[in-house]
Design an enzyme around this catalytic site. Structure first.
Site, mmCIF file in Angstrom:
data_model
loop_
_atom_site.group_PDB
_atom_site.id
_atom_site.type_symbol
_atom_site.label_atom_id
_atom_site.label_comp_id
_atom_site.label_asym_id
_atom_site.label_seq_id
_atom_site.Cartn_x
_atom_site.Cartn_y
_atom_site.Cartn_z
ATOM 1 C CE LYS A 1 -4.083 -2.095 1.597
ATOM 2 N NZ LYS A 1 -4.239 -2.875 2.169
HETATM 3 C C1 LIG Z 1 -4.265 -4.230 1.291
HETATM 4 C C2 LIG Z 1 -3.858 -5.690 1.733
HETATM 5 C C3 LIG Z 1 -3.690 -7.013 0.885
HETATM 6 C C4 LIG Z 1 -5.042 -7.192 -0.505
HETATM 7 O O1 LIG Z 1 -4.747 -6.309 -1.386
HETATM 8 P P1 LIG Z 1 -6.438 -5.525 -1.874
HETATM 9 O O2 LIG Z 1 -5.881 -4.956 -3.140
HETATM 10 O O3 LIG Z 1 -7.102 -5.137 -0.755
HETATM 11 O O4 LIG Z 1 -6.714 -6.874 -2.070
HETATM 12 C C5 LIG Z 1 -3.272 -7.899 1.248
HETATM 13 N N1 LIG Z 1 -2.356 -7.586 1.869
HETATM 14 C C6 LIG Z 1 -1.655 -6.931 2.205
HETATM 15 C C7 LIG Z 1 -0.401 -6.843 3.482
HETATM 16 C C8 LIG Z 1 -2.300 -5.959 2.421
HETATM 17 O O5 LIG Z 1 -2.295 -4.640 3.669
#
Ligand SMILES: *Cc1c(COP(=O)(O)O)cnc(C)c1O
Length: 425
Positions: free
Chosen positions: A105
Site C-alpha cells: 500500500k
Molecule cells: C491491503 C492488503 C492486501 C489486499 O489487497 P487488496 O488490494 O485489498 O486486494 C493484501 N496484503 C496486504 C499486506 C495488504 O495490506
C-alpha cells in the site's frame, strides 16, 4: 484520457478530478474510459521501475494538468526497490514490501500523496486527508504524506485496539500529520469520518478529502509493478508469467488485470483469498452478494464486500467472461499458519500471513511459471508470525527507523465535536 463512473458512463471527469473526489457523486467508482495499448517491448531495456512507470502511465495522464509533473511523481513514488526474485520450482516472488511501512500500500499511498500535493499547489488552504484506520492503511498514508507541501493528514485509530507495532507506525508522525487515538473501536473512527464528510460546513472549513482504497490513484501506480515484473520475467525465462495475487478489496489484482488489458505479457491471474467468501461465491454461483467480514490471520484481506468488485463487473459485465479472466482459491487460517511454519524449510523464506496465503495457492497449481505477489514483510505481522516460527523476525531498516521515533499522537473522545475542537487548537 477521461475517467468515468461505474454507475454512469456519461459522467466523465479529468484525472485530477477523479483523484481529488475519490468516489463519483453517484456513488460509483472512477475507471479509465479506455485501457490504452502500451508497447511493453520498450520496457525491456529499463532495469529501474521508475522509467517503466512513466511510460506506462503517460497515456493515463494525457490531457491532465498533472501530466507535466508525471516524471517527478514517478521519482517520488518509486524511490524504493521492487525486486522480482526467482525462488525454486518456476516460482518467483514480487517483493512489494520495501517501502516505508513495508507493505504494497506504500506504492498507492505515495503516488496519491505526490499527486495531492500538486493538485492543491497555490491554494490558500491545505487539503486535509482524513483517514479512519484499523491498522495498516493509516500508516502507509501517514508515511507517504508526511512532509509533503499543501496537504495535511488526520488519522483516527482505535486506541489500544491495534498491535503495538502497528500503533508505532501510526503515532510516530509530526508536522503535517496528526494522529488521534480514539477512545472507542474502529467503527467509531469510521463514524466520525462519515459525519465529517456529511457536515458541509466542517468539510469546507478544513478542505476535506479522502485517500481511501477506492481512489483510482491507488490502482494506476500498482499497474507499474505488474508491467515491470512481467517484462523482466519474460526476459529471464522466455515465457510470460502467471500471477497469484493475495486479495481482499481487489485493488491490487485489478491493477494486474488492467496491466494485462494494456498488453503486458501476463498469463493467468489467480486470486488467493482467505476465509472471506465473496469472490469465490460469486465465481461459483454467478450471483454477487456481500458477506459479513470474518476475522482471519491475514487481516488486511478481511473484506466481506470488496468495493473493487464494482470495477471488475463494470469491465466484464458477464460472469462467464470473468471466469475466463480470473480464478480464485480460498485458503483457511490453519493452512496459512502451516505455510508460515514450514516456509523456512520449504522455501527458505519467512512469509507474512498474506504472502503465505498466496504461497499456499501456488503450491496447488501444477503448471510452471508463477509469480507470487508478496504484499507485506513478515516483521509487520510479528504477533502472528513469531510464535509460529519460534524465533524473531528481523525488522527491515526502514521499519526499524519508524519504530524508534517518539509518539506524537493525542487521545480523542469518539465524536466529531471532539475532533473539531482538537483541530482548531
Ligand atoms: C491491503 C492488503 C492486501 C489486499 O489487497 P487488496 O488490494 O485489498 O486486494 C493484501 N496484503 C496486504 C499486506 C495488504 O495490506
Amino acid at each position: 484520457m477521461k475517467y468515468l463512473s461505474t454507475r454512469n458512463p456519461d459522467h466523465l471527469v479529468s484525472l485530477s478530478e477523479a483523484l481529488r473526489d475519490g468516489l463519483a457523486p453517484d456513488g460509483g467508482l472512477y475507471v479509465p474510459e479506455t485501457l490504452p495499448h502500451v508497447d511493453g517491448t520498450k520496457f525491456v531495456g529499463h532495469s529501474h521501475i521508475r522509467y517503466i512507470a512513466e511510460d506506462l502511465l503517460a497515456p493515463f495522464f494525457a490531457g491532465d494538468p498533472l501530466a507535466h509533473d508525471l516524471g517527478d511523481i514517478c521519482d517520488e513514488t518509486f524511490d524504493f526497490d521492487i525486486p522480482l526474485r526467482d525462488l525454486k520450482d518456476d516460482t518467483a516472488l514480487l517483493e512489494l514490501f520495501h517501502g516505508p511501512t513495508a507493505a504494497f500500500k506504500d506504492v498507492g499511498a505515495g503516488f496519491l500523496a505526490s499527486c495531492f500535493s500538486r493538485l492543491n499547489k497555490g491554494a490558500e488552504e491545505p487539503l486535509t486527508v482524513l483517514v479512519a484506520t484499523s491498522g495498516d492503511t493509516g500508516g502507509a498514508v501517514a508515511a507517504a504524506f508526511h512532509g509533503k507541501p499543501n496537504v495535511n493528514v488526520v488519522i483516527l485509530y482505535p486506541k489500544g485496539k491495534v498491535s503495538p507495532r502497528q500503533e508505532k507506525q501510526l503515532t510516530c508522525w509530526d508536522g503535517n500529520v496528526r494522529t488521534f487515538g480514539v477512545h472507542g473501536v474502529f467503527d467509531d473512527c469510521q463514524r466520525i469520518v462519515k459525519e465529517a464528510f456529511a457536515d458541509e460546513a466542517f468539510r469546507d472549513r478544513i478542505n476535506l478529502t479522502s485517500a481511501n482504497s477506492i481512489n483510482i490513484g491507488r490502482l494506476l501506480p500498482q499497474m507499474t509493478y505488474y508491467a515491470a515484473s512481467s517484462v523482466w520475467y519474460r526476459k529471464r525465462h522466455g515465457v510470460e508469467p502467471n500471477y497469484v495475487v493475495p486479495s481482499g478489496n481487489l485493488g491490487n489484482v485489478l491493477a494486474c488485470l488492467y496491466a494485462r488489458e494494456c498488453g503486458m505479457p501476463i498469463g493467468e491471474v489467480v486470486l488467493a483469498v482467505n476465509e472471506n467468501k465473496p469472490v469465490v461465491h460469486f465465481l461459483e454461483t454467478g450471483e454477487y452478494k456481500g458477506f459479513d467480514t470474518v476475522a482471519t490471520v491475514a487481516n488486511a484481506m478481511d473484506v466481506g464486500d470488496p468495493s473493487n468488485m464494482e470495477r471488475l463487473r463494470h469491465m466484464w459485465p458477464d460472469v462467464d467472461t470473468i471466469r475466463q479472466k480470473i480464478s480464485a482459491y480460498q485458503v483457511d487460517d490453519e493452512t496459512i499458519r502451516q505455510k508460515i511454519r514450514t516456509g523456512l524449510d520449504d522455501w527458505g523464506q519467512v512469509w507474512d500471513p498474506h504472502t503465505a496465503c498466496g504461497v499456499a495457492v501456488r503450491e496447488q497449481l501444477d503448471s510452471p511459471h508463477w509469480i507470487v505477489v508478496s504484499t507485506a514483510h513478515p516483521a509487520k505481522f510479528d504477533t502472528v508470525v513469531e510464535p509460529l516460527i519460534e524465533r524473531e523476525v528481523t525488522i527491515p531498516d526502514q521499519l526499524a527507523e519508524l519504530l524508534d521515533r517518539p509518539d506524537y499522537s493525542s487521545e480523542l473522545d469518539p465524536s466529531l465535536d471532539a475532533l473539531e475542537a482538537a483541530l482548531v487548537d
